[in-house]
Design an enzyme around this catalytic site. Structure first.
Site, PDB file in Angstrom:
ATOM      1  N   HIS A   1       3.565  -2.312   3.270  1.00 24.26           N
ATOM      2  CA  HIS A   1       3.603  -0.953   2.708  1.00 24.26           C
ATOM      3  C   HIS A   1       4.911  -0.736   1.946  1.00 24.26           C
ATOM      4  O   HIS A   1       5.978  -1.016   2.472  1.00 24.26           O
ATOM      5  CB  HIS A   1       3.486   0.090   3.822  1.00 24.26           C
ATOM      6  CG  HIS A   1       2.141   0.093   4.491  1.00 24.26           C
ATOM      7  ND1 HIS A   1       1.825  -0.772   5.515  1.00 24.26           N
ATOM      8  CD2 HIS A   1       1.031   0.837   4.258  1.00 24.26           C
ATOM      9  CE1 HIS A   1       0.571  -0.554   5.885  1.00 24.26           C
ATOM     10  NE2 HIS A   1       0.058   0.416   5.144  1.00 24.26           N
TER      11      HIS A   1
ATOM     12  N   ASP B   1       0.814  -1.223   0.000  1.00 22.76           N
ATOM     13  CA  ASP B   1       0.000   0.000   0.000  1.00 22.76           C
ATOM     14  C   ASP B   1       0.848   1.273   0.000  1.00 22.76           C
ATOM     15  O   ASP B   1       2.004   1.263   0.422  1.00 22.76           O
ATOM     16  CB  ASP B   1      -0.877   0.036   1.265  1.00 22.76           C
ATOM     17  CG  ASP B   1      -2.037  -0.948   1.199  1.00 22.76           C
ATOM     18  OD1 ASP B   1      -2.035  -1.817   0.311  1.00 22.76           O
ATOM     19  OD2 ASP B   1      -2.942  -0.843   2.046  1.00 22.76           O
TER      20      ASP B   1
HETATM   21 ZN    ZN Z   1      -2.707   3.208   3.120  1.00 28.99          ZN
END
Ligand code: ZN
Length: 327
Positions: free
Chosen positions: A279, A135
């Site tokens: 992430h 992400d």
């Molecule tokens: Zn996010």
């Protein structure tokens, strides 16, 4: 997402390119044949062919090079078209407008006999499927490092990108898709506040349009920032028939744990049909990059195979079809 006109338009346009290139190719072949014709044959040909200039080796070389180049262009165009078609395949109906954090696979570890039977009915190969998701990118350095590592290990993942990052780093965005990963929508500005329908539409639609413009992919996957499901974003996405993709294994990499801690956490939460949250952007993700080799090596050892979120959804659908046949 229901509006498919741009894709259809793009599809027909690409066929025009293919036809034009093939016409050019056949033109090249004919000219090459003409210029290569021996003179005693040329006398039997039509006057117009007899009037052609005699063969010239350097001209032939140019013609052959041109024809090879045109052929390569046609092949590359077709491969790209095939890839885009595959990436734009609609998601299974059962996921449209739905929120989910993993998929249900009834029988992921199979015996040799089961595997052989599955192959006959087109079920995908043995292994516990799991989807890595990244992400908040694209992000300078980190996304590239993640992509390098995935490529080296032949692992495909899903990237939930933020629109304003995509605008800033279009080349990294294109690389994600060109290297065979799935791309998905993570809003334009990654904020947690409440949205009215117009605000939610702007966050999601603007991002979707930019992804489409850069990569040709009309993504139908959405993940709300912070996993917040009740601030208007997920509701808009569901209304537009997106699949709202959450996760079943959280690396908590944003807390800046050690890479060992990240690995241990994911291994504890990993499951067949699971979705892992990582992430590649949104801050310093050096720990995530460091942890990635440990995570992938250990999951492989435990019999997992890495798939994208669209592949995971397709697997559930096929698994259900198989169960229905059995039942
Ligand atoms: Zn996010």
């Amino acid at each position: 997402m229901a509006d498919r006109h741009p894709f259809i338009k793009q599809h027909s346009l690409s066929w025009v390119v293919v036809v034009a290139a093939l016409t050019f190719l056949s033109g090249c072949t004919l000219s090459a044949a003409r210029s290569a014709s021996p003179r005693h044959l040329a006398s039997n040909m039509t006057p117009s062919l007899n009037q052609l200039p005699s063969s010239n080796p350097s001209e032939e070389k140019v013609l052959v090079a041109q024809s090879n180049q045109a052929y390569k262009k046609v092949v590359a165009k077709l491969a790209q078209q095939q890839k885009i078609t595959k990436l734009n395949k609609p998601i299974p109906a059962q996921f449209q407008g739905k929120t989910f954090k993993n998929v249900k696979i009834n029988n992921p570890i199979k015996t040799v006999a089961q595997e052989a039977s599955d192959k006959r009915i087109g079920q995908s190969a043995v292994g516990k499927p799991i989807a890595l998701t990244f992400d908040d990118g694209p992000w300078p350095n980190t996304t590239g490092q993640v992509l390098d590592f995935l490529k080296k290990n032949n692992v495909k993942a899903t990237f939930f990108v933020v629109g304003r990052q995509v605008q800033q780093y279009p080349q990294i965005t294109k690389r994600i898709v060109n290297e065979g990963h799935a791309i998905a929508n993570h809003t334009w500005s990654h904020q947690y506040h409440r949205y009215n329908p117009a605000g939610a539409a702007s966050e999601i639609d603007k991002t979707a349009q930019l992804i489409y413009k850069l990569t040709g992919v009309k993504t139908n996957l959405f993940r709300p920032p912070g996993g917040i499901l009740n601030n208007g974003l997920a509701a808009y996405a569901q209304q537009k028939k997106y699949a709202v993709v959450m996760w079943s294994a959280d690396s908590l990499d944003w807390r800046h744990n050690s890479s060992q801690a990240l690995r241990d956490r994911i291994l504890k939460e990993a499951s067949a049909g699971g979705i892992v949250l990582l992430h590649d952007g949104g801050g310093n993700r050096a720990k995530t990059v460091q942890a990635l080799p440990l995570i992938i090596a250990e999951l492989k050892k435990r019999g997992y195979k890495f798939v994208t979120v669209p592949e995971l959804m397709e697997m559930q659908e096929k698994d259900q079809e198989m169960m229905a046949r059995k039942g």
